[in-house]
Design a protein around this motif. Sequence first.
Motif, PDB file in Angstrom:
ATOM      1  N   ALA A   1       0.828  -1.207   0.000  1.00  0.00           N
ATOM      2  CA  ALA A   1       0.000   0.000   0.000  1.00  0.00           C
ATOM      3  C   ALA A   1       0.861   1.255   0.000  1.00  0.00           C
ATOM      4  O   ALA A   1       0.584   2.215  -0.729  1.00  0.00           O
ATOM      5  N   ARG A   2       1.910   1.267   0.805  1.00  0.00           N
ATOM      6  CA  ARG A   2       2.800   2.435   0.842  1.00  0.00           C
ATOM      7  C   ARG A   2       3.478   2.656  -0.505  1.00  0.00           C
ATOM      8  O   ARG A   2       3.675   3.804  -0.940  1.00  0.00           O
ATOM      9  N   ALA A   3       3.839   1.585  -1.185  1.00  0.00           N
ATOM     10  CA  ALA A   3       4.518   1.720  -2.474  1.00  0.00           C
ATOM     11  C   ALA A   3       3.623   2.387  -3.510  1.00  0.00           C
ATOM     12  O   ALA A   3       4.107   3.140  -4.373  1.00  0.00           O
ATOM     13  N   VAL A   4       2.323   2.152  -3.451  1.00  0.00           N
ATOM     14  CA  VAL A   4       1.398   2.711  -4.432  1.00  0.00           C
ATOM     15  C   VAL A   4       0.943   4.113  -4.048  1.00  0.00           C
ATOM     16  O   VAL A   4       0.808   4.991  -4.901  1.00  0.00           O
ATOM     17  N   SER A   5       0.726   4.347  -2.763  1.00  0.00           N
ATOM     18  CA  SER A   5       0.135   5.621  -2.331  1.00  0.00           C
ATOM     19  C   SER A   5       1.128   6.771  -2.292  1.00  0.00           C
ATOM     20  O   SER A   5       0.725   7.926  -2.143  1.00  0.00           O
ATOM     21  N   GLY A   6       2.412   6.482  -2.434  1.00  0.00           N
ATOM     22  CA  GLY A   6       3.390   7.538  -2.633  1.00  0.00           C
ATOM     23  C   GLY A   6       4.175   7.911  -1.396  1.00  0.00           C
ATOM     24  O   GLY A   6       3.732   7.706  -0.261  1.00  0.00           O
ATOM     25  N   ASN A   7       5.334   8.479  -1.634  1.00  0.00           N
ATOM     26  CA  ASN A   7       6.244   8.828  -0.544  1.00  0.00           C
ATOM     27  C   ASN A   7       5.922  10.154   0.115  1.00  0.00           C
ATOM     28  O   ASN A   7       6.494  10.490   1.150  1.00  0.00           O
ATOM     29  N   ALA A   8       5.009  10.928  -0.464  1.00  0.00           N
ATOM     30  CA  ALA A   8       4.688  12.246   0.097  1.00  0.00           C
ATOM     31  C   ALA A   8       3.649  12.165   1.204  1.00  0.00           C
ATOM     32  O   ALA A   8       3.237  13.179   1.739  1.00  0.00           O
ATOM     33  N   GLY A   9       3.250  10.946   1.564  1.00  0.00           N
ATOM     34  CA  GLY A   9       2.244  10.764   2.582  1.00  0.00           C
ATOM     35  C   GLY A   9       0.887  10.459   1.982  1.00  0.00           C
ATOM     36  O   GLY A   9       0.632  10.698   0.798  1.00  0.00           O
ATOM     37  N   TYR A  10       0.013   9.921   2.801  1.00  0.00           N
ATOM     38  CA  TYR A  10      -1.305   9.503   2.323  1.00  0.00           C
ATOM     39  C   TYR A  10      -2.292   9.688   3.462  1.00  0.00           C
ATOM     40  O   TYR A  10      -1.942   9.762   4.640  1.00  0.00           O
ATOM     41  N   TRP A  11      -3.557   9.788   3.070  1.00  0.00           N
ATOM     42  CA  TRP A  11      -4.634   9.810   4.053  1.00  0.00           C
ATOM     43  C   TRP A  11      -5.056   8.381   4.310  1.00  0.00           C
ATOM     44  O   TRP A  11      -5.179   7.574   3.382  1.00  0.00           O
ATOM     45  N   LEU A  12      -5.309   8.062   5.571  1.00  0.00           N
ATOM     46  CA  LEU A  12      -5.638   6.713   5.984  1.00  0.00           C
ATOM     47  C   LEU A  12      -7.098   6.689   6.451  1.00  0.00           C
ATOM     48  O   LEU A  12      -7.454   7.327   7.440  1.00  0.00           O
ATOM     49  N   HIS A  13      -7.933   5.980   5.697  1.00  0.00           N
ATOM     50  CA  HIS A  13      -9.352   5.850   6.008  1.00  0.00           C
ATOM     51  C   HIS A  13      -9.589   4.472   6.599  1.00  0.00           C
ATOM     52  O   HIS A  13      -9.224   3.457   5.978  1.00  0.00           O
ATOM     53  N   ILE A  14     -10.191   4.400   7.784  1.00  0.00           N
ATOM     54  CA  ILE A  14     -10.507   3.119   8.404  1.00  0.00           C
ATOM     55  C   ILE A  14     -11.987   3.071   8.732  1.00  0.00           C
ATOM     56  O   ILE A  14     -12.477   3.797   9.596  1.00  0.00           O
ATOM     57  N   ASP A  15     -12.698   2.216   8.010  1.00  0.00           N
ATOM     58  CA  ASP A  15     -14.082   1.893   8.351  1.00  0.00           C
ATOM     59  C   ASP A  15     -14.027   0.624   9.191  1.00  0.00           C
ATOM     60  O   ASP A  15     -13.502  -0.401   8.753  1.00  0.00           O
ATOM     61  N   VAL A  16     -14.578   0.670  10.392  1.00  0.00           N
ATOM     62  CA  VAL A  16     -14.409  -0.454  11.301  1.00  0.00           C
ATOM     63  C   VAL A  16     -15.169  -1.698  10.850  1.00  0.00           C
ATOM     64  O   VAL A  16     -14.969  -2.778  11.416  1.00  0.00           O
TER      65      VAL A  16
ATOM     66  N   GLY B   1       3.449   6.575   8.272  1.00  0.00           N
ATOM     67  CA  GLY B   1       3.637   7.297   7.017  1.00  0.00           C
ATOM     68  C   GLY B   1       2.436   8.080   6.555  1.00  0.00           C
ATOM     69  O   GLY B   1       2.450   8.664   5.470  1.00  0.00           O
ATOM     70  N   ALA B   2       1.386   8.126   7.362  1.00  0.00           N
ATOM     71  CA  ALA B   2       0.156   8.812   6.980  1.00  0.00           C
ATOM     72  C   ALA B   2       0.191  10.279   7.396  1.00  0.00           C
ATOM     73  O   ALA B   2       0.694  10.630   8.464  1.00  0.00           O
ATOM     74  N   ILE B   3      -0.365  11.131   6.565  1.00  0.00           N
ATOM     75  CA  ILE B   3      -0.543  12.542   6.906  1.00  0.00           C
ATOM     76  C   ILE B   3      -1.581  12.688   8.018  1.00  0.00           C
ATOM     77  O   ILE B   3      -1.467  13.533   8.902  1.00  0.00           O
ATOM     78  N   GLY B   4      -2.600  11.848   7.958  1.00  0.00           N
ATOM     79  CA  GLY B   4      -3.671  11.855   8.938  1.00  0.00           C
ATOM     80  C   GLY B   4      -4.572  10.673   8.684  1.00  0.00           C
ATOM     81  O   GLY B   4      -4.344   9.880   7.765  1.00  0.00           O
ATOM     82  N   ALA B   5      -5.617  10.549   9.495  1.00  0.00           N
ATOM     83  CA  ALA B   5      -6.476   9.373   9.405  1.00  0.00           C
ATOM     84  C   ALA B   5      -7.874   9.699   9.902  1.00  0.00           C
ATOM     85  O   ALA B   5      -8.089  10.684  10.617  1.00  0.00           O
ATOM     86  N   GLN B   6      -8.808   8.845   9.520  1.00  0.00           N
ATOM     87  CA  GLN B   6     -10.161   8.938  10.036  1.00  0.00           C
ATOM     88  C   GLN B   6     -10.657   7.539  10.371  1.00  0.00           C
ATOM     89  O   GLN B   6     -10.295   6.562   9.724  1.00  0.00           O
TER      90      GLN B   6
END
Length: 299
Positions: free
Chosen positions: A210-225, A259-264
């Motif tokens: 997932a990190r390899a595809v979403s890029g080195n500049a950071g990514y938003w992390l969405h978690i639906d429980v 590695g995430a910029i932020g998350a929800q």
Amino acid sequence: MITIVSAPSNLGLRPPQPGSVPGTSKAPEALREAGVFRRLMADGAVDGGVVLSGRYVDDDTTRATGHVRNEAQMVDHARRLARRIAGVIDDGRAPLVIGGDCSLLLAAGLALRHNAGLVHIDGHTDFRHPGNSDHCASVAGEDLAAAVGRHWPAIADIDGRGPYFSPANTVHIGCRVNDQEVDEVRSHLGLVLTAHQSVEIGMTETARAARAVSGNAGYWLHIDVDVLDPNVMPAVDSPDPGGLDPEQLIELLQGLAPGAIGAQVTVFDPDLDPDGRYAELLTEIIVTGMAHLGRQLER
């Protein structure tokens, strides 16, 4: 360090019964009571306050064709939550948005201004859109499609800023093998792994891919429980068998959160958790899995 933002929205969900209201808007306070805020703040997190949404309306009998339910309230909330998220990021901190339903992804996309990838962890692809369904109405089941520009412009192009995430840098993890849109999502996004595939290759390898595809500049992390199996987390609106167990989700989040910029965190429904046991489980997952949110990007 983490700034926790409460976003008690239920605007993107269908009513559990005609005339009733989904319970996800109660999730931030239920999780506060279970200890999420206290435990994260003991490790340096700060409370970033609450962004309230407008009133939920069961508008199925009055909504015009070509519009999702609670559309005006949802767009207004997305704009205000986006400003709060952007302010946290500008302060050099990692926003952790405690929702709320999956429509909060619109706000994250507006806040990040095309400058991030997306890792979408969800028990469903959430890829219903006008091109594959005549029944678009609930953005909580359509958020990923909207996030990558495949929905009506009113939600997918707010203020002319869509698509919010590039499909090539978007990853989906966690849907079930029989998800109706999984083949379409595979053809459109950078990486798609079902829950079964993630378990097969392991959570460490899933996070690495997932990190390899979403890029080195950071990514938003969405978690639906609802990515969790309903045997362990039934307090969601659409439970489906075949999900992850808590230890697997914690391992996955530990691999992705730094590695995430932020998350929800979305779709937990306290109305389906009368004795609070699932809030306690989710608290443990969030605190253990997300403790190092944004650490690799700190400046």
